[in-house]
Scaffold this motif. Structure first.
Motif, PDB file in Angstrom:
ATOM      1  N   VAL A  84      -7.927  -8.404  -1.957  1.00  0.00           N
ATOM      2  CA  VAL A  84      -8.174  -6.976  -2.189  1.00  0.00           C
ATOM      3  C   VAL A  84      -7.080  -6.204  -1.478  1.00  0.00           C
ATOM      4  N   TYR A  85      -6.519  -5.245  -2.172  1.00  0.00           N
ATOM      5  CA  TYR A  85      -5.393  -4.474  -1.652  1.00  0.00           C
ATOM      6  C   TYR A  85      -5.823  -3.032  -1.385  1.00  0.00           C
ATOM      7  N   LEU A  86      -5.162  -2.427  -0.430  1.00  0.00           N
ATOM      8  CA  LEU A  86      -5.296  -0.987  -0.196  1.00  0.00           C
ATOM      9  C   LEU A  86      -3.894  -0.405  -0.167  1.00  0.00           C
ATOM     10  N   GLN A  87      -3.548   0.293  -1.221  1.00  0.00           N
ATOM     11  CA  GLN A  87      -2.266   0.989  -1.290  1.00  0.00           C
ATOM     12  C   GLN A  87      -2.427   2.357  -0.641  1.00  0.00           C
ATOM     13  N   MET A  88      -1.644   2.611   0.390  1.00  0.00           N
ATOM     14  CA  MET A  88      -1.744   3.864   1.130  1.00  0.00           C
ATOM     15  C   MET A  88      -0.433   4.616   0.978  1.00  0.00           C
TER      16      MET A  88
END
Length: 131
Positions: free
Chosen positions: A77-81
């Protein structure tokens, strides 16, 4: 047993971007909701993004919805910030909650739900403003 490992944190200038990763091992996360939480100075642990295994339904809390985006592939799972701000500095965790609880993770109004509903946590990855 599901295990989660975060990576991708680091120093970043205001306005910059980072992509955090949460890699799952031990079992597929199809039967879990995976959420990102953060602990920033002076605040309690805050849920910011959620994505469900299986149907892939996702949710972004309003505080970050215009800058952050959650996604997933088979095991991560990725979190692009994007457009990071100094107040985004903190320790970012991913956590897993069983969908068999029946709770409506990642659907409004439940959203990420409280940290107490999550059984499995990663060790965290630090995001720091470099200014």
């Amino acid at each position: 047993q599901l295990r989660l490992v975060e990576s991708g944190g680091g120093l970043v200038q205001p306005g910059g971007s980072l992509r955090l990763s949460c890699t799952a091992s031990g079992e597929p996360f199809n039967s879990y909701a995976i959420s990102w939480f953060r602990l920033t100075p002076g605040k309690e642990r805050e849920g910011i993004s959620c994505i469900r295994g299986g149907d892939g339904r996702f949710h972004q809390e309003a505080s970050v919805a215009d800058r952050f985006a959650v996604s997933r592939d088979k095991s991560t799972v990725y979190l692009q910030m994007n457009r990071l701000k100094p107040e985004d500095t903190g320790l970012y965790y991913c956590a897993a909650a069983s969908l068999f609880s029946g709770l409506m993770f990642c659907y409004p109004p439940y959203g990420t739900g409280p940290p107490s509903e999550y059984d499995t946590w990663g060790q965290g990855t630090q995001v720091t403003d470099s200014s």
